[in-house]
Design a protein around this motif. Structure first.
Motif, mmCIF file in Angstrom:
data_model
loop_
_atom_site.group_PDB
_atom_site.id
_atom_site.type_symbol
_atom_site.label_atom_id
_atom_site.label_comp_id
_atom_site.label_asym_id
_atom_site.label_seq_id
_atom_site.Cartn_x
_atom_site.Cartn_y
_atom_site.Cartn_z
ATOM 1 N N GLN A 100 -2.714 -4.989 2.301
ATOM 2 C CA GLN A 100 -2.632 -3.774 3.104
ATOM 3 C C GLN A 100 -3.878 -2.918 2.939
ATOM 4 O O GLN A 100 -4.253 -2.191 3.844
ATOM 5 N N HIS B 194 -5.373 -4.737 7.360
ATOM 6 C CA HIS B 194 -4.642 -5.727 8.160
ATOM 7 C C HIS B 194 -3.147 -5.543 7.916
ATOM 8 O O HIS B 194 -2.642 -5.872 6.854
ATOM 9 N N TYR B 195 -2.456 -5.010 8.922
ATOM 10 C CA TYR B 195 -1.048 -4.665 8.766
ATOM 11 C C TYR B 195 -0.121 -5.492 9.648
ATOM 12 O O TYR B 195 1.069 -5.251 9.666
ATOM 13 N N THR C 274 2.792 -7.400 7.884
ATOM 14 C CA THR C 274 3.580 -6.401 7.173
ATOM 15 C C THR C 274 4.426 -5.593 8.146
ATOM 16 O O THR C 274 5.614 -5.362 7.917
ATOM 17 N N THR C 275 3.841 -5.198 9.256
ATOM 18 C CA THR C 275 4.571 -4.430 10.271
ATOM 19 C C THR C 275 5.676 -5.260 10.890
ATOM 20 O O THR C 275 6.798 -4.777 11.072
ATOM 21 N N GLN D 12 8.538 -5.493 8.411
ATOM 22 C CA GLN D 12 9.282 -4.242 8.322
ATOM 23 C C GLN D 12 10.213 -4.063 9.514
ATOM 24 O O GLN D 12 11.366 -3.652 9.356
#
Length: 90
Positions: A40, A44-45, A48-49, A52
């Motif tokens: 993170q 670069h998300y 991860t996004t 979530q």
């Protein structure tokens, strides 16, 4: 997912499969690129996004990187009787 395949994994081929049964929807993306794990802190998300958002829906994300990169997203589905009129997105 497909943008990540091209942008980060340098894939030139990708396959997407969508399957649904009474209990879940599964979207599987597979490509011939290389999997690049970004933290993170590097800005670069994407994964991860996605993870979530899937968690908010009670779903899951599974990543397999050998021999090809394959990412599966599973979202549980409720029948109309099970949901009792509740809106899962509020």
């Amino acid at each position: 997912m497909l943008i990540n395949s091209v942008k980060h994994g340098q894939a030139n081929q990708a396959w997407v499969q969508v399957t649904r049964n009474q209990k879940s929807l599964t979207i599987t993306c597979q490509d011939n690129g290389t999997f690049q794990k970004h933290s993170q802190t590097s800005g670069h998300y994407g994964l991860t996004t996605i993870k979530q958002k899937l968690n908010l829906l009670g779903g899951s994300l599974v990543i397999q990187t050998d021999p090809r990169t394959e990412i599966a997203m599973m979202i549980p589905l409720e029948s109309e009787e099970e949901s009792n009129g509740k809106d899962r997105f509020n």
